[in-house]
Scaffold this motif. Structure first.
Motif, PDB file in Angstrom:
ATOM      1  N   LYS A 198      80.979-103.603  37.650  1.00  0.00           N
ATOM      2  CA  LYS A 198      79.778-103.166  38.363  1.00  0.00           C
ATOM      3  C   LYS A 198      78.537-103.900  37.850  1.00  0.00           C
ATOM      4  CE  LYS A 198      76.917 -99.145  39.473  1.00  0.00           C
ATOM      5  NZ  LYS A 198      76.296 -99.912  40.557  1.00  0.00           N
ATOM      6  N   MET A 199      78.388-103.973  36.522  1.00  0.00           N
ATOM      7  CA  MET A 199      77.232-104.674  35.954  1.00  0.00           C
ATOM      8  C   MET A 199      77.171-106.115  36.443  1.00  0.00           C
ATOM      9  SD  MET A 199      77.092-103.646  31.932  1.00  0.00           S
ATOM     10  CE  MET A 199      75.632-104.647  31.595  1.00  0.00           C
TER      11      MET A 199
ATOM     12  N   LEU B  19      83.064 -93.955  38.993  1.00  0.00           N
ATOM     13  CA  LEU B  19      82.097 -94.230  37.931  1.00  0.00           C
ATOM     14  C   LEU B  19      81.728 -92.972  37.148  1.00  0.00           C
ATOM     15  CD1 LEU B  19      79.900 -96.864  39.797  1.00  0.00           C
ATOM     16  CD2 LEU B  19      81.174 -97.260  37.677  1.00  0.00           C
TER      17      LEU B  19
ATOM     18  N   ARG C 285      82.979-100.417  34.817  1.00  0.00           N
ATOM     19  CA  ARG C 285      81.525-100.584  34.573  1.00  0.00           C
ATOM     20  C   ARG C 285      81.157-102.053  34.375  1.00  0.00           C
ATOM     21  NH1 ARG C 285      79.132 -95.730  30.793  1.00  0.00           N
ATOM     22  NH2 ARG C 285      80.134 -94.016  31.901  1.00  0.00           N
TER      23      ARG C 285
END
Lengths: 587, 97
Positions: A488-489, A555, A485
């Motif tokens: 991804k952010m 995810l 995550r």
């Protein structure tokens, strides 16, 4: 047969003779000698005592002449210790009756005395331990003189074992004769790991005590896939590992055939694969693997293994070599990324309890502006030689980034005034390694030209795990959904702002993550040159639609085990599919 | 007393370390050098510890500080002379202070 477990930091298999460096970097070759050789070994010991005593006598005379007789007396006491009849007797008994090598006998006996002295209550007397340790060092130097040289002039292939390899030791090793590394200390991302990866040799670190069990010349297997060191393996085990090594070799040859082909997915999406390097000479391996550039040029080597800080010219020379060799391809130079604890020059005011949370990297640079200035000037001067970018490590606040950029702007003005050419538009980037920065990524991307995600530190800081601590190393997991995550952010924020993002951690060198990282939107990796063929191969097997699906599925997952099992399976499936297709074509 | 008995004779005496730094490396060096100049064997006793007075390393393991009582035992043909000389050296404070 005895198996030790450590942390695998560089893949591959090595089978060969052990070469043991003890804690002081001395090689205690064999701890035992043949019965027939005892008389010769006693002679060797006596000669070493004579040589050291001659040296001490010279020191005594020199010091007495320069400073006076009372100072010379210090050496006189040391001479007395060296010639101590009890000491000689003990050492000779060890050699004669126990067949200890002179090196081992000297080391054991003198260390025992050192220990007794250290335990004396009177501090002044406890200091005498230094004298004893010094005698040990001198005797070993005398006894090992020639063998020690061998470290840089090895004659046969060996596996190097050490308590902790120093940068200068690793840098001086004769690479033609080193098969692999084992060290008692260290962790992933440590110096041994980086050097082993660069040399493409298997390495296990953090094994804990192992040197006392291994003698020079013992047969060892280093299993760089599973983190195992096998001492005195049986024939069956050797055979098994020989086969593994052979099939690895075949595979490498296959990947090598991909050399001239682009890193492009089946649907034509291009991946930029750049290389991480530390030493300028590694450029060769990058060129050989057709790296798209240097995505991470670590500059710590300039500061390690020397007493003095590198000069601007030292920096410039190191950068020039790499930039020229890369011939127009991009080179990203990272400023100093060391902890004060590693510098060994007293930059740290106190013993840091948590060096990873302490004064290091950009924090250290901003506190030592003269040091920082030297490096920044050299990078700027190098910027006219090719496509050069500059990257700040371990940024954790926006002020740090602004302060560093401001300082850089000051230096640009200086250079302008001095009439020294540089590229005013040199690209400035930052490493993304701190969770706080990931959360604030939308703000950071507005102030940099590019970002580079350093997963090694990002994972350690996100998961609160010291990866060099054996007790918790298993919690260090690139597959942890929180890590995915975070990436991804970061990538989302970079894409939104149109800022190029690279991933330069070990994670991107592992082909099981290639599809996932492409699916998260990354199009640029920077990895050890040795890993380029395998990752390129993984890229060429996949297609971007499938990568996106993989990312979506991952995810949704809630634990690292699930993620890594899934990714492993996917990667195995991709490779099998290709093999089957190839089989069909040829059949 | 025949010659045989004389060579076996053991004499001993007690001294107290006078110099401030105690029996550290330099005094120990001087003590051992003097001890080595005699044929007699030299043994130093501190509490329960007993060491060879001709071995500087063993002497230092005693960690004898200022005020420490040591027994010097010498044995051999020149035992008397050795004891007298060594006692005088310790009592001189090794000319240190």
């Amino acid at each position: 047969m005895q198996t030790f477990r450590g942390i695998a930091v560089s893949p591959g298999v090595a089978i060969g003779e052990a070469f043991v460096l003890d804690q002081e970097g001395f090689r205690i070759p064999n701890r035992f000698v043949d019965r027939d050789a005892v008389e010769d070994e006693l002679d060797r010991f006596r000669h070493s005592v004579e040589a050291v005593s001659a040296a001490l006598n010279r020191n005594r005379q020199e010091v007495a002449e320069q400073l006076g007789e009372q100072y010379g007396a210090i050496f006189s006491a040391q001479l007395q210790m060296l010639c101590d009849p009890q000491l000689q007797n003990e050492i000779e008994t060890h050699i004669r009756s126990r067949h200890y090598s002179p090196e081992y006998a000297v080391s054991r006996t003198l260390r025992r005395y050192a220990k007794v002295f250290q335990n004396l209550e009177n501090k002044y007397m406890a200091e005498r331990a230094h004298d004893v340790v010094d005698i040990e060092r001198r005797l070993l130097q005398e006894l090992l003189g020639r063998q020690r040289e061998e470290l840089s002039h090895l004659k046969s292939p060996v596996i190097v074992l050490a308590h902790n390899l120093t940068p200068s030791e690793t840098a001086n090793l004769d690479r033609n004769f080193v098969l692999g590394f084992v060290s008692e200390l260290g962790g992933p991302g440590g110096h041994t790991a980086i050097v082993a990866e660069a040399l493409e040799l298997p390495a296990i670190v953090g094994t804990g005590p192992i040197l006392s069990d291994v003698s020079g010349g013992d047969t060892l297997i280093v299993d760089g896939e599973n983190g195992l060191v096998i001492l005195d393996p049986d024939e069956e085990t050797i055979q098994k590992y020989r086969q593994q090594a052979a099939s690895r070799k075949t595979q490498r040859a296959e990947w090598q055939s991909l050399r001239e082909l682009p890193a492009v997915t089946l649907d034509g999406t291009e991946l930029e694969i750049k290389a991480n390097i530390e030493f300028p000479r590694e450029v060769e391996a990058c060129l050989d693997r057709r790296a798209a550039g240097i995505g991470l040029y670590r500059t710590e080597f300039l500061y390690l293994g020397t007493e003095e800080d590198p000069t601007e010219e030292d920096h410039l020379n190191a950068y020039t070599d790499v930039i020229k060799a890369m011939d127009g391809r991009p080179v990203v130079i990272r400023t100093l990324d060391l902890g004060a604890d590693k510098m060994g020059r007293g930059q740290s005011n106190q013993d840091e309890k948590n060096p990873f949370l302490g004064l290091r990297s950009i924090r250290l640079s901003l506190r030592n502006l003269p040091l920082f200035r030297t490096q920044l000037r050299a990078i700027l001067r190098a910027s006219v030689l090719g496509d050069v970018s500059l990257m700040f490590p371990l940024i954790s606040t926006i002020q740090e980034l602004r302060q560093a950029k401001l300082y850089l702007a000051d230096i640009m003005e200086d250079l302008e005034e001095e009439g020294i050419p540089f590229d005013r538009d040199v690209k400035i980037g930052m490493m993304v390694e701190v969770p706080a920065v990931v959360l604030m990524m939308d703000r950071f991307v507005k102030e940099v030209d590019f970002i580079s995600i350093g997963t090694n530190d990002l994972i350690q800081y996100s998961l609160a795990v010291d990866r060099s601590n054996r007790d918790v190393a298993n919690l260090y997991d690139a597959s942890h959904p929180a890590v995915i995550r975070m990436i991804k952010m970061t990538v989302d924020a970079a894409i939104k702002e149109g800022v190029p993002a690279t991933l330069c951690g070990q994670m991107s060198a592992n082909p099981i993550y290639t599809s996932l990282l492409l699916g998260l939107g990354l199009r640029s990796f920077s990895i050890p040159p040795g890993a380029i063929p395998e990752v390129k191969n993984a890229c060429r097997l996949t297609e971007i639609g499938h990568c996106n699906e993989i990312a979506m599925k991952v995810l949704e997952m809630d634990n690292g085990q699930q993620v890594s099992d899934f990714l492993r399976l996917e990667y195995a499936r991709l490779r099998n599919l290709t093999e089957q297709e190839e089989g069909n074509v040829s059949g | 007393m025949n010659e045989m008995e004389a060579s076996q004779a053991t004499v001993s005496g007690t001294v107290s370390i006078k110099n401030r730094q105690g029996l550290h490396a330099r005094p120990a060096d001087r003590f051992v050098r003097l001890a080595l100049s005699f044929d007699a064997s030299v043994t130093i006793v501190k509490d329960n510890q007993q060491v060879d007075g001709k071995s500087i390393l063993n002497l230092l393991t005693l960690g004898a500080e200022q005020g420490t009582q040591l027994e010097i035992r010498t044995s051999g043909t020149d035992a008397e002379q050795a004891l007298a000389a060594l006692t005088a050296l310790v009592n001189s404070g090794f000319d240190e202070d």
